[in-house]
Design an enzyme around this catalytic site. Sequence first.
Site, PDB file in Angstrom:
ATOM      1  N   GLN A  32       0.817  -1.210   0.000  1.00 43.36           N
ATOM      2  CA  GLN A  32       0.000   0.000   0.000  1.00 43.36           C
ATOM      3  C   GLN A  32       0.854   1.265   0.000  1.00 43.36           C
ATOM      4  OE1 GLN A  32      -3.206   0.604  -0.368  1.00 43.36           O
ATOM      5  NE2 GLN A  32      -3.759  -1.555  -0.543  1.00 43.36           N
ATOM      6  N   SER A  85      16.437   0.606   5.856  1.00 46.90           N
ATOM      7  CA  SER A  85      15.429  -0.110   5.079  1.00 46.90           C
ATOM      8  C   SER A  85      15.898  -0.341   3.645  1.00 46.90           C
ATOM      9  CB  SER A  85      14.107   0.675   5.054  1.00 46.90           C
ATOM     10  OG  SER A  85      13.193   0.079   4.155  1.00 46.90           O
ATOM     11  N   ASP A 104       0.686  -4.254  11.666  1.00 51.74           N
ATOM     12  CA  ASP A 104      -0.096  -4.045  12.891  1.00 51.74           C
ATOM     13  C   ASP A 104       0.734  -4.245  14.150  1.00 51.74           C
ATOM     14  OD1 ASP A 104      -2.457  -3.533  11.501  1.00 51.74           O
ATOM     15  OD2 ASP A 104      -3.093  -5.626  11.534  1.00 51.74           O
ATOM     16  N   GLN A 149       3.110  -1.242  15.018  1.00 53.72           N
ATOM     17  CA  GLN A 149       2.606   0.133  15.004  1.00 53.72           C
ATOM     18  C   GLN A 149       2.634   0.782  16.383  1.00 53.72           C
ATOM     19  OE1 GLN A 149      -1.162   0.840  13.117  1.00 53.72           O
ATOM     20  NE2 GLN A 149      -0.536  -0.078  11.168  1.00 53.72           N
ATOM     21  N   HIS A 154      -5.979   0.536   8.191  1.00 59.35           N
ATOM     22  CA  HIS A 154      -6.611  -0.550   8.947  1.00 59.35           C
ATOM     23  C   HIS A 154      -6.739  -0.076  10.389  1.00 59.35           C
ATOM     24  CE1 HIS A 154      -7.878  -4.390  10.336  1.00 59.35           C
ATOM     25  NE2 HIS A 154      -6.717  -4.800  10.817  1.00 59.35           N
ATOM     26  N   GLY A 198      -2.073  -3.146  -3.180  1.00 60.92           N
ATOM     27  CA  GLY A 198      -1.428  -1.922  -3.633  1.00 60.92           C
ATOM     28  C   GLY A 198      -1.152  -1.856  -5.121  1.00 60.92           C
ATOM     29  N   ASP A 230     -12.879  -7.024   8.867  1.00 58.50           N
ATOM     30  CA  ASP A 230     -11.639  -7.401   8.192  1.00 58.50           C
ATOM     31  C   ASP A 230     -11.013  -8.627   8.858  1.00 58.50           C
ATOM     32  OD1 ASP A 230      -9.413  -6.360   6.211  1.00 58.50           O
ATOM     33  OD2 ASP A 230      -8.367  -6.848   8.075  1.00 58.50           O
ATOM     34  N   GLU A 284      -7.690 -31.093  -7.709  1.00 58.17           N
ATOM     35  CA  GLU A 284      -9.116 -30.958  -7.414  1.00 58.17           C
ATOM     36  C   GLU A 284      -9.412 -30.042  -6.229  1.00 58.17           C
ATOM     37  OE1 GLU A 284     -11.245 -31.893  -9.488  1.00 58.17           O
ATOM     38  OE2 GLU A 284      -9.829 -33.028 -10.719  1.00 58.17           O
ATOM     39  N   SER A 304     -20.944 -27.106 -14.298  1.00 56.91           N
ATOM     40  CA  SER A 304     -21.893 -28.109 -14.786  1.00 56.91           C
ATOM     41  C   SER A 304     -23.078 -28.244 -13.833  1.00 56.91           C
ATOM     42  CB  SER A 304     -21.188 -29.462 -14.912  1.00 56.91           C
ATOM     43  OG  SER A 304     -20.875 -29.970 -13.618  1.00 56.91           O
TER      44      SER A 304
END
Length: 330
Positions: free
Chosen positions: A28, A51, A83, A86, A108, A134, A191, A227, A252
């Site tokens: 995102q 980072s 999450d 944070q 979120h 995203g 969610d 399957e 079907s």
Amino acid sequence: MVKVYYDADANLEFLKGKKIAVLGYGSQGHAQAQSLRDSGLDVVVGLRKDSARWSKAEADGLQVATVPDACAQAEVIQVLLPDEIQGRVYAEEIEPYLSEGKALMFSHGFNIHFGQIVPPKNVDVFLVAPKSPGHLVRRMYAEGKGVPGLVAVHQDYTGKAKDIALAYAKGIGCTKAGVFETSFREETETDLFGEQAVLCGGVSELIKAGFDTLVEAGYAPEMAYFECLHELKLIVDLIYEGGLSRMRYSVSNTAEYGDYMIGPRIVNEETREEMRQVLMEIQDGTFARNWMLENQVKSPQFNAVRKMEQEHPIEEVGARLREMMPWLKK
């Protein structure tokens, strides 16, 4: 009826002259930051100095700063971090720079709803959540379109929180498709329930149960994989495009009859009661507490189950069969 907002309901002027900090540059983060910039807005991406995505964001033409520096510069702070981290990042690197009149936002509602983050009363707090991954948010924006989204206001200190939220939604293209008004509670609880009971937990266990049943009965693992897992995409694509009715129209008559007669035996009243229990544990905070406690002790149960699941026979069979499918991205 749920209130839906479109382009005409949103005004980018509410964000003009404001610096927007987008914290995180994952799925995102990259989509929202680039789209906001292309909407003529002033964006800085906040990342850890070490980072690996720092150079990627710079290569994409964005200003990049550490999280504290980005928050110090910005009037609007969008938190797009996992999450489970944070709360810590907020306390250490965001809250010290959250001065009066600023806006704190999320895609979120987990940490606000479950009290892991408690913002000061003199800031706006709201949510803008695209209902697509995203890469699709970005692609639709680039094509002059958009994906549907959600908007929710938790705290309206300035009296302009919804206006700013809708401007942000417009900046990433969501108001072209439509933005649904919700609440932090509703977004978070639905969610989590969808992930646990249907999309991730429910589907994963259903696939494995079907695979295991066939293999235990002596059928070839390859046939069981085709399957119970491989063909799932064909069915999900039909449902995604036109709902359950499109899927049932396309399969079907034998498959449709089996759907009606056998489906309720698999997802029966006992299953539905367990789903209600799962929802209750989300609503009362049990799941959130368990997840936060798990992270506080470095996730031993999470990591053990993850390793066990990676060793399920369906993974080995699937890896071999996917090598025979040149259309799949490696």
